[in-house]
Design a protein around this motif. Structure first.
Motif, short mmCIF file in Angstrom:
data_model
loop_
_atom_site.label_atom_id
_atom_site.label_comp_id
_atom_site.label_asym_id
_atom_site.label_seq_id
_atom_site.Cartn_x
_atom_site.Cartn_y
_atom_site.Cartn_z
N LEU B 105 0.83 -1.23 0.06
CA LEU B 105 0.03 -0.01 0.12
C LEU B 105 0.90 1.33 0.12
O LEU B 105 1.83 1.28 0.76
N VAL B 106 0.45 2.17 -0.93
CA VAL B 106 1.10 3.46 -0.93
C VAL B 106 0.48 4.17 0.21
O VAL B 106 -0.77 4.84 -0.03
N VAL B 107 0.87 4.55 1.10
CA VAL B 107 0.27 5.35 2.26
C VAL B 107 0.43 6.91 2.32
O VAL B 107 -0.54 7.51 2.86
N VAL B 140 -6.10 5.68 4.83
CA VAL B 140 -5.86 4.51 3.86
C VAL B 140 -5.65 3.28 4.18
O VAL B 140 -5.90 2.37 3.56
N ARG B 143 -8.74 1.78 5.32
CA ARG B 143 -9.60 1.41 4.24
C ARG B 143 -8.94 0.14 3.36
O ARG B 143 -9.77 -0.54 2.70
N PHE B 144 -7.51 -0.04 3.37
CA PHE B 144 -7.25 -1.16 2.80
C PHE B 144 -6.10 -1.83 3.40
O PHE B 144 -4.78 -1.98 3.10
#
Lengths: 151, 151
Positions: B105-107, B140, B143-144
């Motif tokens: 994930l790109v946080v 984020v 969410r993911f």
């Protein structure tokens, strides 16, 4: 650098050739055979062994690494519709990290080492390695499509 | 650089001070007051206007940008348990991109501009900006969470 060989038909390779030629201001690469244009990417095991891992790698090598992963990004976009943008961080001494991201998703996460010796045994080996990375990226996007679509 | 001011209590700021002092081989920063240690991060609007946007930014500035985002990464880890690793790509002329990634994930995805003038109006402004980035990253991850946990 190996002698130019006959090179396979492949969409990844087509993208790579297109990207290389797009950087050519002189027009000289336009007429050059494909095998010659990708020749700097082909480095045999024996040639590789002779390259010393000393100092910073040649900027031309880093340029080739960026092009290689940019072509991988284009292939990912062709397969999934998601634009995969590269970000590369090279530390001194020829190691580093290359990410391709789509939206909020890291689709490729490659640790790079011994970049002085960046190259592939043959055009087919280069294609096979790229195909493996592309397949991995497609699988990650299929697993987390919402993260890839998130901004 | 502004005069040292009194600085607020804040976990992000504590991490930043710790990271700065961790780079100090001489021990001189150990005894230095916190306000003095972070003084190079505080650049008023007036001072900023006077810094020309010419050539590559000072390596010290890039070092401060990296430390700032590393401290943000630590704060994200404290809040979520996910390690957030920074990767920064600076192009010439002082612009670039900073990513923090956790698993797949790109946080944090920050576009950086005018890095020659990197700095904050006050310690509180620096903390507030970081808090906004940290809150965004936490949202984020919430969410993911599966992408953040994926390798």
């Amino acid at each position: 650098m190996a002698e130019p060989q006959s090179i396979p038909e492949d969409p990844f390779l087509k993208s790579l050739l297109m990207l290389i030629r797009a950087h050519d201001g002189s027009g000289a690469w336009e007429a050059m055979p494909d095998a010659e244009v990708i020749a700097p990417f082909i480095v045999t095991k024996e040639q590789r062994r002779e390259i010393p891992l000393i100092g910073d790698p040649d900027p031309d090598i880093l340029w080739r690494v960026e092009l290689y992963y940019s072509a991988i990004g284009l292939a990912i976009e062709q397969r999934t519709g998601f634009n995969a943008a590269p970000i590369m961080k090279i530390h001194h001494e020829g190691w580093g990290r290359m990410l391709l991201t789509a939206g909020r998703l890291v689709v490729v996460n490659s640790y790079l080492r011994d970049l002085h010796r960046f190259g592939f045994d043959s055009p087919q080996a280069m294609i096979d390695k790229a195909a493996k990375i592309i397949d991995g990226a497609v699988a990650v996007i299929e697993r987390f499509p919402e993260a890839a679509a998130a901004s």
